[in-house]
Motif scaffolding. Structure first.
Motif, PDB file in Angstrom:
ATOM      1  N   UNK A  18       0.794  -1.228   0.000  1.00 53.22           N
ATOM      2  CA  UNK A  18       0.000   0.000   0.000  1.00 53.22           C
ATOM      3  C   UNK A  18       0.827   1.278   0.000  1.00 53.22           C
ATOM      4  N   UNK A  19       2.149   1.164  -0.029  1.00 54.23           N
ATOM      5  CA  UNK A  19       2.957   2.357   0.166  1.00 54.23           C
ATOM      6  C   UNK A  19       3.837   2.789  -0.982  1.00 54.23           C
ATOM      7  N   UNK A  20       3.627   2.243  -2.187  1.00 53.71           N
ATOM      8  CA  UNK A  20       4.441   2.736  -3.295  1.00 53.71           C
ATOM      9  C   UNK A  20       3.702   2.625  -4.627  1.00 53.71           C
ATOM     10  N   UNK A  21       4.049   3.538  -5.506  1.00 54.31           N
ATOM     11  CA  UNK A  21       3.515   3.547  -6.876  1.00 54.31           C
ATOM     12  C   UNK A  21       4.671   3.846  -7.816  1.00 54.31           C
ATOM     13  N   UNK A  22       4.626   3.271  -9.007  1.00 52.49           N
ATOM     14  CA  UNK A  22       5.656   3.542 -10.004  1.00 52.49           C
ATOM     15  C   UNK A  22       5.040   4.203 -11.222  1.00 52.49           C
ATOM     16  N   UNK A  23       5.863   4.966 -11.908  1.00 54.51           N
ATOM     17  CA  UNK A  23       5.444   5.707 -13.095  1.00 54.51           C
ATOM     18  C   UNK A  23       6.522   5.552 -14.156  1.00 54.51           C
ATOM     19  N   UNK A  24       6.121   5.463 -15.402  1.00 55.93           N
ATOM     20  CA  UNK A  24       7.084   5.436 -16.497  1.00 55.93           C
ATOM     21  C   UNK A  24       6.815   6.608 -17.430  1.00 55.93           C
ATOM     22  N   UNK A  25       7.883   7.080 -18.044  1.00 52.76           N
ATOM     23  CA  UNK A  25       7.774   8.197 -18.983  1.00 52.76           C
ATOM     24  C   UNK A  25       7.900   7.682 -20.409  1.00 52.76           C
ATOM     25  N   UNK A  26       7.827   8.576 -21.333  1.00 51.33           N
ATOM     26  CA  UNK A  26       7.983   8.190 -22.744  1.00 51.33           C
ATOM     27  C   UNK A  26       9.393   7.658 -23.014  1.00 51.33           C
ATOM     28  N   UNK A  27      10.357   8.047 -22.183  1.00 53.51           N
ATOM     29  CA  UNK A  27      11.721   7.566 -22.346  1.00 53.51           C
ATOM     30  C   UNK A  27      11.826   6.069 -22.058  1.00 53.51           C
ATOM     31  N   UNK A  28      10.971   5.584 -21.165  1.00 51.03           N
ATOM     32  CA  UNK A  28      10.949   4.152 -20.849  1.00 51.03           C
ATOM     33  C   UNK A  28      10.491   3.362 -22.069  1.00 51.03           C
ATOM     34  N   UNK A  29       9.455   3.830 -22.717  1.00 50.09           N
ATOM     35  CA  UNK A  29       8.919   3.094 -23.868  1.00 50.09           C
ATOM     36  C   UNK A  29       9.871   3.106 -25.055  1.00 50.09           C
ATOM     37  N   UNK A  30      10.842   4.007 -25.075  1.00 49.75           N
ATOM     38  CA  UNK A  30      11.820   4.067 -26.155  1.00 49.75           C
ATOM     39  C   UNK A  30      12.971   3.075 -25.962  1.00 49.75           C
ATOM     40  N   UNK A  31      13.036   2.488 -24.765  1.00 53.66           N
ATOM     41  CA  UNK A  31      14.096   1.514 -24.487  1.00 53.66           C
ATOM     42  C   UNK A  31      13.699   0.115 -24.958  1.00 53.66           C
ATOM     43  N   UNK A  32      14.689  -0.737 -25.197  1.00 51.73           N
ATOM     44  CA  UNK A  32      14.440  -2.113 -25.590  1.00 51.73           C
ATOM     45  C   UNK A  32      14.021  -2.929 -24.397  1.00 51.73           C
TER      46      UNK A  32
END
Length: 136
Positions: free
Chosen positions: A122-136
């Motif tokens: 219950x104590x953490x959330x993660x977020x990804x940016x467009x830079x993440x989707x550009x990685x393999x």
């Protein structure tokens, strides 16, 4: 070493583990700065490179404006870690975290709340940016 989505995910797993370790030892109910200092020690033990209380440059029309925007941690120049000790996450915490991630142009961010019983569930959330989707 090639920066891949897999590497970023493994790194975020390590970071979350460090947060869980601090929470396991300290528990909920302390001030954010106490968690911050203990987390610095934990990240050092993991030999992770990080910047603490990093001032983020803010570009307005090509000029750097000193807005004193600071994020709690930038780890390995790839993941923003924002820590809180609050009763619950609010949208402003999520927006703040995503803004730091986008301003620093990193692929991922983690928002952690130390004021919970179980940090993993219950104590953490993660977020990804467009830079993440550009990685393999």
């Amino acid at each position: 070493m090639e920066i891949t989505q897999k590497y970023i995910n493994e790194l975020s797993y390590e970071i979350t583990g460090a947060c869980i370790e601090v929470h396991k030892i300290l528990g909920p109910g302390l001030y954010e700065n106490i968690y911050h200092q203990c987390l610095k020690k934990e990240l050092d033990l993991l030999n992770l490179k990080f910047k603490s209380e990093l001032t983020i440059p803010f570009d307005y029309k090509g000029e750097i404006i000193d807005c004193m925007v600071k994020c709690d941690f930038l780890i390995e120049d790839l993941i923003v870690l924002v820590i809180k000790a609050v009763s619950e996450f609010f949208n402003i915490h999520r927006v703040q975290t995503m803004n730091y991630m986008n301003l620093l142009k990193v692929p991922k961010a983690i928002l952690v709340n130390f004021n919970v019983k179980n940090l993993y569930h219950e104590g953490h959330e993660t977020f990804v940016s467009r830079y993440f989707s550009q990685l393999k």
